[in-house]
Motif scaffolding. Structure first.
Motif, PDB file in Angstrom:
ATOM      1  N   LEU B 403       0.723  -0.945  -0.265  1.00 55.87           N
ATOM      2  CA  LEU B 403      -0.220   0.001   0.084  1.00 55.87           C
ATOM      3  C   LEU B 403       0.851   0.710  -0.063  1.00 55.87           C
ATOM      4  O   LEU B 403       0.241   2.365  -0.324  1.00 55.87           O
ATOM      5  N   VAL B 406       1.873   1.630  -2.953  1.00 53.89           N
ATOM      6  CA  VAL B 406       1.064   2.357  -4.079  1.00 53.89           C
ATOM      7  C   VAL B 406       0.425   4.112  -3.954  1.00 53.89           C
ATOM      8  O   VAL B 406       0.610   4.654  -5.268  1.00 53.89           O
ATOM      9  N   ILE B 407       1.247   4.440  -2.941  1.00 51.86           N
ATOM     10  CA  ILE B 407       0.995   5.619  -2.911  1.00 51.86           C
ATOM     11  C   ILE B 407       1.766   6.331  -3.827  1.00 51.86           C
ATOM     12  O   ILE B 407       1.425   7.028  -4.185  1.00 51.86           O
ATOM     13  N   VAL B 410       0.939   6.763  -7.216  1.00 48.00           N
ATOM     14  CA  VAL B 410      -0.197   7.894  -7.730  1.00 48.00           C
ATOM     15  C   VAL B 410      -0.081   8.661  -7.819  1.00 48.00           C
ATOM     16  O   VAL B 410      -0.411   9.415  -8.254  1.00 48.00           O
ATOM     17  N   SER B 411       1.294   8.849  -6.743  1.00 50.30           N
ATOM     18  CA  SER B 411       1.487  10.351  -7.082  1.00 50.30           C
ATOM     19  C   SER B 411       2.219  10.627  -8.323  1.00 50.30           C
ATOM     20  O   SER B 411       2.547  11.737  -9.221  1.00 50.30           O
TER      21      SER B 411
END
Lengths: 475, 469
Positions: B403, B406-407, B410-411
């Motif tokens: 997770l 994933v951040i 996303v960035s």
């Protein structure tokens, strides 16, 4: 009680269909923006009518979720979509629809980026309605995260010159928050399966894993409320947005978190978590005080409205943490009036700002010459400050009394903060009503009759909510 | 005898394409980019049909065995290949270049992938590797006349040579210590340091072919420099072939050494998704950015697959399928990004794309959000299936790592979205082919609608996986 007519899924789906229609609307030439706007208005009004119908079939005395609808969805993992409402969530949905309707009136004359705004506003409406009707953990999580996409796009379009940084902050804070909720949801699912929100409160927070789950849930919600240390991203966003509808939509972020707390807060939390509640009370009140003071000294009307809204949002958060079901119920009614007031104030302030920019003059004293605007603006300020003209008055009174009863020191500070927040708005009203012969804005700059009529209708709704909260429910 | 030849028809058809294409290239005067697409389409469609018909028939079951599982993966490779062939033909038409070598090499690679999927003996695997390496190298090397490929080809050639050597070293070790190279035989061999080493070397070679970190450099540099059709092919097609190879090799033949190999897979998985996630954010070339996104996703797939239990295989398969759908959409968008005849690859150049190409931008947005698993898009189900696999196995730390990665992804996507939607326009974009829009629409409908009833899309695949694995 099972609804035979799929009212709740329809309420969630209708704005989605509306968004699709908006996408196909003609958006060039003389009709630029108008078609999209009309479709959007029609969709929101249709949904309000459907909501009215739901209110009719709802038993307002029943505190459990009603009109339950279950849809089989995934098998790996085994997840269903479950919808259901009670009076509390339905009031929030209605407030959301009315607020967006007010916001739409505020942007009716815009032509710039009207179509994408309408599309993302409808998407947001659908996703947040879905959040309020979600009746189990996965349904709740899905809508909680899904609403980030339209918000992100709206912020990108209307976020002002510093939007790149704001976008990064907005999405990362919220995305991390959503991921935390996702982790909590998966942990709950792993232990109990896909359970309803009512069961979550009773079962999910026991033992050591309960601490992890609750920490993740709490952080995910609190990151959406402008309480220290999460206040910066929200304040920077709200003070930079120059579109009233976008501002109103962004103002709903804290509301989704407040709603989440009411649904997830475990039944025994007030016994187990008194220490944490104490910390939240102290941090909350200090944040309120600071933001109220900053709002008071800040000259930007929009920041004043944001400061006012923040103070009330945190007060409602503290109200939720009292653990009193009656208070939570009152918060629902208060939020209904509060969101309508904020929306109307924002639209009227944006209108004044627009006139100021067009005439290249200060609006000081403008309300002395614009009678219609003066009447509705004054009414909204009076309602916001806490005079007995809307549901906010009675319910805030009860919430405040409960908070004072729990802790006198915190309660006293809270009263001070509310006074400063009220003065912040009154200060703006006095500025607009002051004697100023140099103001170039005149009677011709007053709001149109149709807008005046609409704002009177909004005032009527607020007044009636004071007389009888569910006055529109017949039978 | 005739029946044996019939069973081999899918492979024979793919093989037959090669001389036919060569003859057409040699003797046909009026050739366009579409000529070879049409030819490959006919042969590939016939191969797909024959694969379906003979889905569980095998001529030499000790060497090549067809099962429902292998048919599923072959079908996926072939269908994805066919879709990409169609989209690539648009690139060749626009560029007015000969597509002969592209289709020839890709069909050759599809044949190799088909054989790798069905392979049941390491000797065959070892023999197929140099062919795969040569064809992939040639594919990366094609259009060398544009003078862009030198470094990428050098990196690839060095890596392929190294891993070819390691693979054969592994095969020799296994042959010496285990005394057999058949998958069935390897399952029951007594474990020793030699067999462990042999299995680890073969597995490393699979990871190299999959472009998992730390063996991903060739893939990233190739995707940055190669022409768009080649980039798409290398990203989309090999995944399921290697997924199947890992299932049959590591999950099957090497199951005795599973705990050690699991460590190897997990290490590669963690490296892949961390390198992918951390590197994607700093890229200014969006093809390179999405190459790292692919490395990230390969890491996630390995991460889910490492247990090789039925549930984890199913969850990972769902994730992989959804990832391929979304990344296909992204590459389709890339095909629509043209300015004055040149295909764009720099992030700066696509600034303000949304103002001129709203549908293309919206599609990119949806696919990117699907890739990170934002509900209600289909990618959400992929993320859910993968995380559910980790939660069921109580791999909490792995889940947190995932997770966090994933951040970062996303960035990186936010940068792309910010550039496309909120930056001023830098270029004038060319008209986009209608076929691109049609493909995007079909893909979007799948991504958006399939989430309403995902069983409809995945039911057969689930049955095949759960029934066989």
């Amino acid at each position: 009680m099972v609804s035979p007519v799929f009212l709740l899924p329809l309420i969630v789906a209708l704005p989605l269909f509306g968004a699709l229609f908006v996408l196909t609307a003609r958006d060039t030439g003389v009709v630029r923006g108008r078609n999209a706007f009309n479709v959007c208005i029609f969709t929101v009004i249709s949904n309000v009518i459907l909501l009215w119908r739901v209110f009719m079939v709802l038993n307002e005395k029943d505190r459990n979720l009603q009109l339950l609808q279950k849809f089989d969805w995934l098998s790996t993992p085994d997840i269903n979509l479950v919808f259901g409402v009670d009076t509390f969530s339905l009031l929030l949905i209605l407030a959301l629809h009315l607020a967006i309707l007010i916001g739409l009136v505020g942007v009716r004359a815009n032509t710039e980026r009207q179509m994408p705004l309408m599309v993302f506003a409808l998407l947001f409406l659908s996703m947040s309605t879905g959040l309020f009707v979600a009746a189990d953990i996965f349904s709740f999580y899905i809508f909680f995260e899904a609403m980030l996409l339209p918000l992100f796009m709206i912020l990108g379009m209307f976020g002002g010159v510093k939007r790149q940084g704001m976008l990064q902050r907005f999405f990362l804070y919220n995305f991390i928050g959503a991921l935390l909720l996702f982790v909590a949801t998966m942990l709950i699912y792993y232990q109990f399966g896909s359970i309803s929100l009512e069961e979550v409160r009773r079962t999910a927070f026991a033992g050591r894993s309960g601490v992890y789950i609750w920490t993740a849930v709490g952080l995910s919600f609190i990151s959406r409320i402008p309480i220290w240390p999460f206040h910066y991203w929200i304040s920077s966003i709200n003070s930079a947005i120059r579109n009233p509808l976008a501002f109103i939509i962004m103002s709903f972020m804290p509301l989704t978190a407040l709603y989440g707390f009411t649904r997830f807060l475990p039944d025994g939390f007030w016994d187990m978590g008194s220490f944490y509640i104490g910390i939240i009370n102290i941090v909350g009140v200090i944040t309120m005080l600071f933001i109220a003071l900053i709002g008071f000294i800040n000259r930007e009307t929009q920041y004043k409205i944001f400061a006012y809204a923040t103070v009330y949002n945190i007060m409602y958060l503290l109200g939720i943490f009292t653990g009193d079901d009656l208070i939570v119920y009152n918060i629902g009614y208060a939020l209904f009036g509060f969101m309508i007031i904020i929306s109307a104030l924002e639209v009227l302030s944006a209108y004044i700002k627009q006139r100021e920019l067009e005439a290249d003059t200060s609006a000081r004293g403008f309300l002395c010459r614009a009678r219609r605007l003066s009447a509705v603006y004054s009414f909204m300020i009076i309602a916001a400050v806490g005079f007995p003209v809307s549901a906010v008055f009675v319910n805030n009174f009860l919430i405040l009394a409960r908070l004072l009863g729990t802790n006198v020191k915190i309660g006293a500070l809270l009263v001070c903060t509310l006074v400063i927040a009220g003065m912040t708005l009154l200060q703006e009203l006095f500025r607009l009503k002051a004697d100023n012969n140099t103001c170039r804005l005149g009677k011709s700059d007053d709001i149109s009759r149709s807008m005046f009529g609409f704002m009177l209708f909004v005032a009527f709704i607020l007044l009636m909510s004071f007389v009888k909260p569910l006055w529109f429910v017949v039978g | 005898m005739l029946q044996d030849w019939l069973i081999l028809l899918p492979e024979l058809l793919l093989l037959a394409f090669l001389p036919v294409a060569w003859l057409v290239n040699l003797y046909r005067e009026s050739k366009t980019a579409k000529t070879f697409f049409t030819l490959s389409r006919v042969f590939l469609a016939a191969a797909i049909l024959c694969t379906l018909i003979f889905y569980n028939r095998s001529v030499w079951p000790d060497w090549l065995r067809n099962t429902r599982l292998t048919t599923l993966f072959k079908m996926l490779c072939y269908v994805i290949g066919l879709i990409w062939f169609y989209l690539s033909s648009k690139w060749y038409l626009n560029k007015n270049r000969s597509s002969y070598r592209f289709y020839l090499l890709c069909m050759g690679l599809l044949l190799v992938y088909g054989l790798l999927i069905s392979s049941r003996n390491l000797l065959l695997f070892g023999l197929l590797f140099p062919i795969w390496a040569l064809l992939t190298g040639a594919l990366i090397y094609q259009h060398w006349d544009e003078g862009r490929m030198t470094r990428a080809v050098k990196i690839y050639a060095a890596s392929a040579g190294l891993f070819g050597g390691l693979l054969w070293a592994g095969i020799v070790l296994l042959a010496y210590y285990a005394g057999t190279l058949s998958y069935a035989g390897l399952k029951t061999v007594p474990l020793s340091a030699g067999t462990y080493a042999g299995m680890a070397l073969v597995t490393s070679c699979c990871l190299f072919m999959l472009a998992a970190a730390p063996f991903h450099l060739w893939f990233v540099s190739a995707l940055e420099k190669a022409v768009l059709p080649v980039c798409g092919f290398l990203t989309l097609v090999p995944l399921f072939a290697m997924f199947s190879c890992l299932l049959t090799l590591v999950g099957g033949a090497f199951s005795a050494a599973a705990p050690m190999l699991r460590g190897l897979l997990l290490a590669s998985a963690v490296l892949s998704f961390l390198i992918g996630a951390l590197s994607a954010g700093g890229q200014s070339n969006f093809r390179r950015l999405f190459a790292f996104v692919s490395v990230f996703n390969i890491g996630l797939i390995l991460f889910g697959l490492a247990d090789f239990k039925a549930d984890s295989v199913l969850g990972t398969f769902i994730y992989a399928l959804i990832y391929i759908m979304s990344i296909t959409g992204i590459y389709t968008v890339f095909l629509g990004l043209k300015s004055r005849g040149d295909y764009l690859d720099s992030l700066e150049e696509i600034g303000g794309l949304s103002a001129e190409k709203p549908y293309l931008s919206a599609s990119a947005l949806i696919f990117m959000f699907s890739l990170v698993g934002i509900p209600p898009l289909l990618g959400f189900w992929g993320r859910l299936a993968l995380v559910n696999t980790l939660v069921s196995a109580e791999r909490w730390i792995d889940m947190v790592l995932l997770l966090v990665a994933v951040i970062f992804i996303v960035s990186a996507f936010l940068r792309v979205i910010g550039t496309v939607y909120f930056e001023p326009r830098q270029k004038t974009f060319d008209r986009t082919d209608k076929a691109i829009y049609i493909c995007l629409l079909i893909n979007l409908v799948l991504v958006l609608i399939a989430i309403i009833n995902p069983h409809f899309l995945f039911y057969e695949a689930q049955i095949a996986l759960l029934g066989t694995y």
